[in-house]
Design a protein around this motif. Structure first.
Motif, PDB file in Angstrom:
ATOM      1  N   LEU A 149       0.753  -1.205  -0.139  1.00 54.35           N
ATOM      2  CA  LEU A 149      -0.082  -0.014  -0.076  1.00 54.35           C
ATOM      3  C   LEU A 149       0.896   1.384  -0.088  1.00 54.35           C
ATOM      4  O   LEU A 149       0.760   2.345  -0.792  1.00 54.35           O
ATOM      5  CB  LEU A 149      -0.821  -0.042   1.190  1.00 54.35           C
ATOM      6  CG  LEU A 149      -1.878   1.097   1.329  1.00 54.35           C
ATOM      7  CD1 LEU A 149      -2.897   1.116   0.203  1.00 54.35           C
ATOM      8  CD2 LEU A 149      -2.514   0.972   2.624  1.00 54.35           C
ATOM      9  N   LEU A 150       2.066   1.193   0.837  1.00 57.30           N
ATOM     10  CA  LEU A 150       2.806   2.264   0.911  1.00 57.30           C
ATOM     11  C   LEU A 150       3.671   2.747  -0.334  1.00 57.30           C
ATOM     12  O   LEU A 150       3.699   3.618  -0.994  1.00 57.30           O
ATOM     13  CB  LEU A 150       3.799   2.201   1.789  1.00 57.30           C
ATOM     14  CG  LEU A 150       3.398   2.758   3.530  1.00 57.30           C
ATOM     15  CD1 LEU A 150       4.428   2.428   4.523  1.00 57.30           C
ATOM     16  CD2 LEU A 150       2.948   4.074   3.491  1.00 57.30           C
ATOM     17  N   ASN A 192       3.166   5.738  -2.797  1.00 51.10           N
ATOM     18  CA  ASN A 192       4.479   6.606  -3.009  1.00 51.10           C
ATOM     19  C   ASN A 192       4.394   6.848  -4.600  1.00 51.10           C
ATOM     20  O   ASN A 192       4.800   7.684  -4.998  1.00 51.10           O
ATOM     21  CB  ASN A 192       5.698   6.131  -2.716  1.00 51.10           C
ATOM     22  CG  ASN A 192       6.781   6.999  -2.404  1.00 51.10           C
ATOM     23  OD1 ASN A 192       6.763   8.071  -2.358  1.00 51.10           O
ATOM     24  ND2 ASN A 192       7.901   6.382  -2.384  1.00 51.10           N
ATOM     25  N   LEU A 193       4.083   5.742  -5.465  1.00 52.25           N
ATOM     26  CA  LEU A 193       3.959   5.991  -6.785  1.00 52.25           C
ATOM     27  C   LEU A 193       2.994   6.868  -7.301  1.00 52.25           C
ATOM     28  O   LEU A 193       3.383   7.655  -8.051  1.00 52.25           O
ATOM     29  CB  LEU A 193       3.863   4.536  -7.433  1.00 52.25           C
ATOM     30  CG  LEU A 193       4.883   3.357  -7.216  1.00 52.25           C
ATOM     31  CD1 LEU A 193       4.388   2.092  -7.952  1.00 52.25           C
ATOM     32  CD2 LEU A 193       6.127   4.162  -8.059  1.00 52.25           C
ATOM     33  N   LEU A 194       1.987   6.857  -6.713  1.00 52.40           N
ATOM     34  CA  LEU A 194       1.084   7.996  -6.928  1.00 52.40           C
ATOM     35  C   LEU A 194       1.450   9.422  -6.517  1.00 52.40           C
ATOM     36  O   LEU A 194       1.039  10.368  -7.327  1.00 52.40           O
ATOM     37  CB  LEU A 194      -0.342   7.623  -6.234  1.00 52.40           C
ATOM     38  CG  LEU A 194      -1.226   6.446  -6.492  1.00 52.40           C
ATOM     39  CD1 LEU A 194      -2.190   6.052  -5.505  1.00 52.40           C
ATOM     40  CD2 LEU A 194      -1.650   6.440  -7.903  1.00 52.40           C
ATOM     41  N   ASP A 251       9.810  11.118   2.470  1.00 50.61           N
ATOM     42  CA  ASP A 251      10.111   9.698   1.980  1.00 50.61           C
ATOM     43  C   ASP A 251       9.766   8.876   3.195  1.00 50.61           C
ATOM     44  O   ASP A 251       9.223   7.759   2.940  1.00 50.61           O
ATOM     45  CB  ASP A 251      11.513   9.916   1.789  1.00 50.61           C
ATOM     46  CG  ASP A 251      11.921  10.375   0.456  1.00 50.61           C
ATOM     47  OD1 ASP A 251      10.810  10.596  -0.492  1.00 50.61           O
ATOM     48  OD2 ASP A 251      13.047  10.828   0.032  1.00 50.61           O
ATOM     49  N   TYR A 252      10.029   9.103   4.544  1.00 49.88           N
ATOM     50  CA  TYR A 252       9.732   8.148   5.568  1.00 49.88           C
ATOM     51  C   TYR A 252       8.206   8.132   5.483  1.00 49.88           C
ATOM     52  O   TYR A 252       7.725   6.984   5.915  1.00 49.88           O
ATOM     53  CB  TYR A 252      10.146   8.921   6.777  1.00 49.88           C
ATOM     54  CG  TYR A 252       9.601   8.244   8.017  1.00 49.88           C
ATOM     55  CD1 TYR A 252      10.259   6.849   8.412  1.00 49.88           C
ATOM     56  CD2 TYR A 252       8.500   8.783   8.780  1.00 49.88           C
ATOM     57  CE1 TYR A 252       9.661   6.157   9.401  1.00 49.88           C
ATOM     58  CE2 TYR A 252       8.082   7.885   9.897  1.00 49.88           C
ATOM     59  CZ  TYR A 252       8.771   7.005  10.327  1.00 49.88           C
ATOM     60  OH  TYR A 252       8.140   6.139  11.416  1.00 49.88           O
ATOM     61  N   ALA A 253       7.463   9.047   5.460  1.00 47.62           N
ATOM     62  CA  ALA A 253       5.847   9.007   5.446  1.00 47.62           C
ATOM     63  C   ALA A 253       5.514   8.067   4.473  1.00 47.62           C
ATOM     64  O   ALA A 253       4.561   7.224   4.813  1.00 47.62           O
ATOM     65  CB  ALA A 253       4.976  10.422   5.246  1.00 47.62           C
TER      66      ALA A 253
END
Length: 281
Positions: free
Chosen positions: A32-33, A37-39, A103-105
């Motif tokens: 999911l993450l 991130n891609l989105l 990036d962490y989020a």
């Protein structure tokens, strides 16, 4: 057959028994993450833009609010800011540091090193990424050294990192003889200087080092600190200093306009000499 025929299927397949199966895909959270991130990178479904310096970062409010109480309060507070399409930090936050937080989020990963640890701690505290703040503090604890303990003491005190503060404080006390001539010491606020020289745990073999530390700190900014000297001298154990040492230094302070306070120190020492004045550790 239409998938809407759920009720018919329930009655056909039910046997009255508790025959159930729990499906759990352990990698779902990571997947999911990764997709979120891609989105984000493709700017798909993003609904807010964070700005820092001259850079812009399109993001998803839900993701930010999920890992930061700062953003949760901002986006769900019902105030005007909750509807804004942009959040501009201007120059209060470095864009590279904001990028690391984002990036962490979106990945649950961040690389902490000697170059970014302090900035990540500050930004993590500011934006309430508490996991980042605490991880950065832990990194700094492992890299604590007499050469940086004064700076770490101030940093941890400002951002409520209790363990890092305690370790830094103790290192400052244990290494006072080697740190009191450094720029970091000369730039300390008065209350920290006072706390250090007052501490029973201050490790000095000779009280003259404490006296010299106070004088040097005042000389570093005479205009602003001149009137602080008598108060600080009260925390120096003047009775432990030889009269010959005080007389010699009283004379030398005349070059800096401190002779009057030096005389004060000498008279203070002679008044209390002979009373109990235990050596520091």
């Amino acid at each position: 057959m239409s998938v809407s025929n759920h009720e018919n299927r329930k009655s056909r397949s039910s046997s009255g028994s508790m025959n159930i199966h729990l499906f759990h895909k352990a990698s779902h959270a990571d997947s999911l993450l990764t997709q979120l991130n891609l989105l984000r990178k493709r700017r798909v479904l993003t609904d807010v833009v964070l700005r820092a310096g001259n850079r812009a970062f399109p993001c998803h409010r839900a993701v930010l609010a999920s890992c930061s109480r700062y953003f949760e309060a901002m986006f769900s507070g019902g105030l005007k800011e909750s509807q804004d399409k942009e959040v501009n930090f201007n120059d209060s936050l470095h864009p590279e540091v904001l990028e690391l937080l984002l990036d962490y989020a979106y990945s649950a990963r961040v690389i902490i090193n000697e170059e970014n640890a302090e900035s990540l701690l500050e930004a993590g505290d500011m934006l309430q990424f508490h996991d980042i703040r605490d991880a950065s503090a832990e990194f700094l604890e492992k890299n604590l050294h007499p050469s940086n303990c004064l700076g770490m003491m101030l940093l941890s005190d400002a951002h409520q990192c209790e363990r890092l503060y305690e370790l830094s404080w103790r290192m400052c006390l244990a290494n006072f003889a080697s740190i009191f001539r450094t720029e970091d010491f000369l730039n300390l606020p008065k209350d920290k200087v006072q706390a250090l020289i007052f501490s029973e745990e201050l490790e000095v073999e000779d009280e003259s080092l404490v006296y010299e530390a106070v004088i040097d700190w005042v000389k570093a900014d005479m205009e602003r600190r001149y009137n602080d000297l008598p108060e600080l001298l009260r925390f120096v154990r003047l009775a432990l200093l030889p009269e010959s040492y005080l007389l010699k230094n009283v004379a030398s302070e005349d070059r800096y306009g401190l002779r009057a306070w030096g005389v004060y120190a000498w008279h203070s020492a002679t008044r209390v000499r002979g009373t109990s004045a235990a050596y520091r550790t």
